[in-house]
Design a protein around this motif. Sequence first.
Motif, mmCIF file in Angstrom:
data_model
loop_
_atom_site.group_PDB
_atom_site.id
_atom_site.type_symbol
_atom_site.label_atom_id
_atom_site.label_comp_id
_atom_site.label_asym_id
_atom_site.label_seq_id
_atom_site.Cartn_x
_atom_site.Cartn_y
_atom_site.Cartn_z
ATOM 1 N N SER A 195 0.838 -1.201 0.000
ATOM 2 C CA SER A 195 0.000 0.000 0.000
ATOM 3 C C SER A 195 0.870 1.247 0.000
ATOM 4 O O SER A 195 0.565 2.231 -0.701
ATOM 5 N N TYR B 190 2.282 1.633 -3.359
ATOM 6 C CA TYR B 190 1.221 2.093 -4.264
ATOM 7 C C TYR B 190 1.058 3.612 -4.158
ATOM 8 O O TYR B 190 0.907 4.301 -5.179
ATOM 9 N N LEU C 97 1.902 0.853 -11.778
ATOM 10 C CA LEU C 97 0.786 1.066 -10.851
ATOM 11 C C LEU C 97 -0.134 -0.148 -10.836
ATOM 12 O O LEU C 97 -0.565 -0.610 -9.773
ATOM 13 N N ILE D 252 1.565 -3.163 -9.085
ATOM 14 C CA ILE D 252 1.563 -2.988 -7.622
ATOM 15 C C ILE D 252 0.175 -3.269 -7.053
ATOM 16 O O ILE D 252 0.038 -3.925 -6.024
ATOM 17 N N MET D 253 -0.854 -2.763 -7.739
ATOM 18 C CA MET D 253 -2.223 -3.038 -7.306
ATOM 19 C C MET D 253 -2.508 -4.534 -7.322
ATOM 20 O O MET D 253 -3.095 -5.091 -6.390
ATOM 21 N N SER E 47 -3.554 -4.929 -13.435
ATOM 22 C CA SER E 47 -3.706 -5.400 -12.048
ATOM 23 C C SER E 47 -4.478 -6.719 -12.008
ATOM 24 O O SER E 47 -4.155 -7.617 -11.223
#
Length: 283
Positions: free
Chosen positions: A166, A169, A190, A193-194, A239
């Motif tokens: 988190s 992120y 992004l 990472i999500m 993601s």
Amino acid sequence: MMIKLSILKEKIKDNKVLFFILMIALIFRIAGINHGFPLFLKIDEPTTVFTAFKFGSTLNPGRFDWPSFHFYFYGFFIVGLKAIILLFEKVGLTNNYLQSDVPYFLISRLVSVALSIATTYVIYLNSAKLFSKNIALISALFFALLPIAVYEGHFFRPDILLMLLSSVYIYQNIRIFIENRHTSKEYLLLGIIMGLAVSSKYNAFLLAIISLMFWIVYYNKEIKFINCLKNFFISIIISIVTFIILNPFIIIDFEHFWSTEPTVGILWQFENLGKVESSDYVF
């Protein structure tokens, strides 16, 4: 190697206060690392260890109330240690301690300590970018000494890995929306990472709200809205793909994944959240 060591020394010299804070965080999390042994008082810990023991014969965790990646992540260290202990046994180097389950719990707790220290550092980076170096140091010190962070940092729970992801992120959102790095590569990161975050705990999909807030507060009118929307949509797709790659058995074993079977299906997790005794949950 000598050059790398000299660079490391220079970085430590330039960031003495931060290094001191990270050492404080380490000491507070290492102290009491053997809490509860040989009993296993945290529901999450025996669940993770005993599920990881299956990976010697199958990669299917057999339960989807938590994402599989959580079990794979800690299972990597647990199975690795198990292989080393078995090697010791073959050459006659063993004892009662090594034959118990305690070493697997200890190695996993040490991994969590490392994750918590890394989180402290990322919090420093985020605060430095958003505010100033002094505020960043205060933020890092606050997290290093925060009682709940210290306490939870002793144990290997999905929340510890999620906390780090988190923070990363948020860091990536800062790069995109504050530093105006609206490139496909940044949105790709992004999304990855999500995907990693949701793969550590399902409710991490709520992190998308953070991106929405960054978008609203730091939106740059010079960047075409349609391009931002397209890149953000791509990050969502990435993601999802990342999540499926890291949790393949939600597709392969979809019947058990999408079920209410106790301690197995994801729907059981939602229906019985906070209603199950620890003994029923672990075993």
